[in-house]
Enzyme design. Sequence first.
Site, mmCIF file in Angstrom:
data_model
loop_
_atom_site.group_PDB
_atom_site.id
_atom_site.type_symbol
_atom_site.label_atom_id
_atom_site.label_comp_id
_atom_site.label_asym_id
_atom_site.label_seq_id
_atom_site.Cartn_x
_atom_site.Cartn_y
_atom_site.Cartn_z
ATOM 1 N N GLU A 231 -2.929 -25.105 36.393
ATOM 2 C CA GLU A 231 -4.381 -25.029 36.230
ATOM 3 C C GLU A 231 -4.724 -25.058 34.756
ATOM 4 O O GLU A 231 -4.023 -24.469 33.940
ATOM 5 C CB GLU A 231 -4.973 -23.710 36.761
ATOM 6 C CG GLU A 231 -4.855 -23.414 38.214
ATOM 7 C CD GLU A 231 -5.411 -22.024 38.515
ATOM 8 O OE1 GLU A 231 -6.394 -21.596 37.857
ATOM 9 O OE2 GLU A 231 -4.863 -21.352 39.408
ATOM 10 N N GLU A 284 -19.433 -23.401 42.492
ATOM 11 C CA GLU A 284 -19.607 -22.551 43.667
ATOM 12 C C GLU A 284 -20.796 -21.619 43.438
ATOM 13 O O GLU A 284 -20.672 -20.633 42.733
ATOM 14 C CB GLU A 284 -18.363 -21.701 43.901
ATOM 15 C CG GLU A 284 -17.079 -22.487 44.019
ATOM 16 C CD GLU A 284 -15.882 -21.573 44.189
ATOM 17 O OE1 GLU A 284 -15.605 -21.166 45.317
ATOM 18 O OE2 GLU A 284 -15.262 -21.247 43.179
ATOM 19 N N LYS A 287 -20.288 -17.780 44.850
ATOM 20 C CA LYS A 287 -19.089 -17.008 44.513
ATOM 21 C C LYS A 287 -19.481 -15.756 43.739
ATOM 22 O O LYS A 287 -20.307 -15.812 42.818
ATOM 23 C CB LYS A 287 -18.153 -17.876 43.683
ATOM 24 C CG LYS A 287 -16.766 -17.282 43.465
ATOM 25 C CD LYS A 287 -15.883 -18.281 42.728
ATOM 26 C CE LYS A 287 -14.489 -17.731 42.518
ATOM 27 N NZ LYS A 287 -13.633 -18.692 41.792
ATOM 28 N N GLU A 293 -17.616 -17.686 36.862
ATOM 29 C CA GLU A 293 -16.821 -17.896 38.066
ATOM 30 C C GLU A 293 -17.413 -18.979 38.964
ATOM 31 O O GLU A 293 -16.707 -19.571 39.776
ATOM 32 C CB GLU A 293 -16.689 -16.587 38.847
ATOM 33 C CG GLU A 293 -15.794 -15.566 38.196
ATOM 34 C CD GLU A 293 -14.355 -16.057 38.103
ATOM 35 O OE1 GLU A 293 -13.768 -16.407 39.145
ATOM 36 O OE2 GLU A 293 -13.818 -16.113 36.980
#
Length: 350
Positions: A231, A284, A287, A293
Site C-alpha cells: 500500500e 468512502e 467511513k 479516512e
Amino acid sequence: MAPSVTTFQHPAVVANFLKTKTIINRVKIFDTNPDILSAFANTGISVAVTVGNGDFPALKDEGAARQWIASKIQPFHPRTKINYILVGTEVLHWGDQNMISSLVPAMWSLYKALLSLGIKDIKVTTAHSLGILFPTKIPSEGRFRPGWDTVVLAPMLRFLRATKTPFMVNPYPYFGYDPNQKNFALFKRNAGVKDPHTGLTYFNQFDSLLDMAHSAMKVLGFPNVSIAVGETGWPTNCDGWEACSVDNAATFNGHLVRHVNAGRGTPLMHNRKFETYIFALFNENQKPGPTSERNWGLFQPDFTPVYDAGIMLGQNGGRTGRGRAARPNPRPGTNITSNRQAVVCTKSCC
C-alpha cells in the site's frame, strides 16, 4: 477489511469499469468476499486476497488451512486470477501475541495447502507497516525492531526466499510529512538528501523508505528477497492540514506511477520494478474516523475521478494524464463504506 468494497455499484460493474476504462490490472482486497471474487472472473485482472487478522491464527493447523483454501479459493480459481493470499494486515503493528506467533506458521500451512490441492500459481505473503523498522531517516541504517527481527521476520524471510515470494511493505511518505521537505515527499524537484554512510543521494522519500526496509533485510541475511509495495497513497482532504489536498494527492500518485514504471529501482536496489498497490480505489463518505479516512480514493463512488493520476485509458487504449488535479464531483446519494477498501495496482506499477 469486511467488506472490501461496498458501493451502490455491483462488484461486476466495478470490475468491468476497471477492465474497460482504466489501466489497472491488479487489485488487492482485505477479505475473500465471494461476490468480488466472482465479479473479477475472466477479466484478466489479478486479485490479491487477505485472511483477516482474527481468522488466520487457526490456519496454522494444516487441516484448517486446507479447508480454508478449499472453501475460499478453489471455487474461484483459476477463473479469477488470484495472485496472492495475504496472511493478516500489518500484524506486527496491530496484532496481539497470539497473532504474531501464529503468523509464519499460518503462512507455511496455507502454502502447503495450496500445493496439496494442486494450486501452484498463488503466493503467500503478508504486508507490514514500516513500524517494523527502528526509527531512522538514513536508508542504510534501516534495522528491524529488536524482538521481531530474529524471532518473526527472519523465519518469515526464510519462507519468502524458499517460495520466491516478495516481502511486502506499506511505505507512506504522507505519514512522515514534513512541510520543509514537501518536494522530497511528493517526488518533485529538490536538492536531494544524502546518506552519510553510503554517499548515495535520494530525491524522493519513497525510495528512501524502501531502502530502509532493504537495509534491514540485508542485516538479517536476506538482501535478495524481492520487495513489493502493499500500500501507498495520499489523501485529498483532512480538515485543513496543508499536507492533504487534491493537488498533493495527484502529484504524489501521478509521479509514483511513472517512477515505478520507469524500472530504475532505488539507490540500493538498481533496475528493479516494484509491484506497487495504491490505496485506495474509492472515497468512502460513510467511513468513521478522521476526515482523511474517507478521502484516499482515486475515484468517487460514481466512478468520477477525484483527480487525474494517469490511470484512465484513452481512446487509443493508452494511458492518459500526467497526475493533474481534477475537481472532485461527488454525486449526492452515492455512498461507500467499509473498514478498509480495495487497493489498486496499475499496469504501469507492475
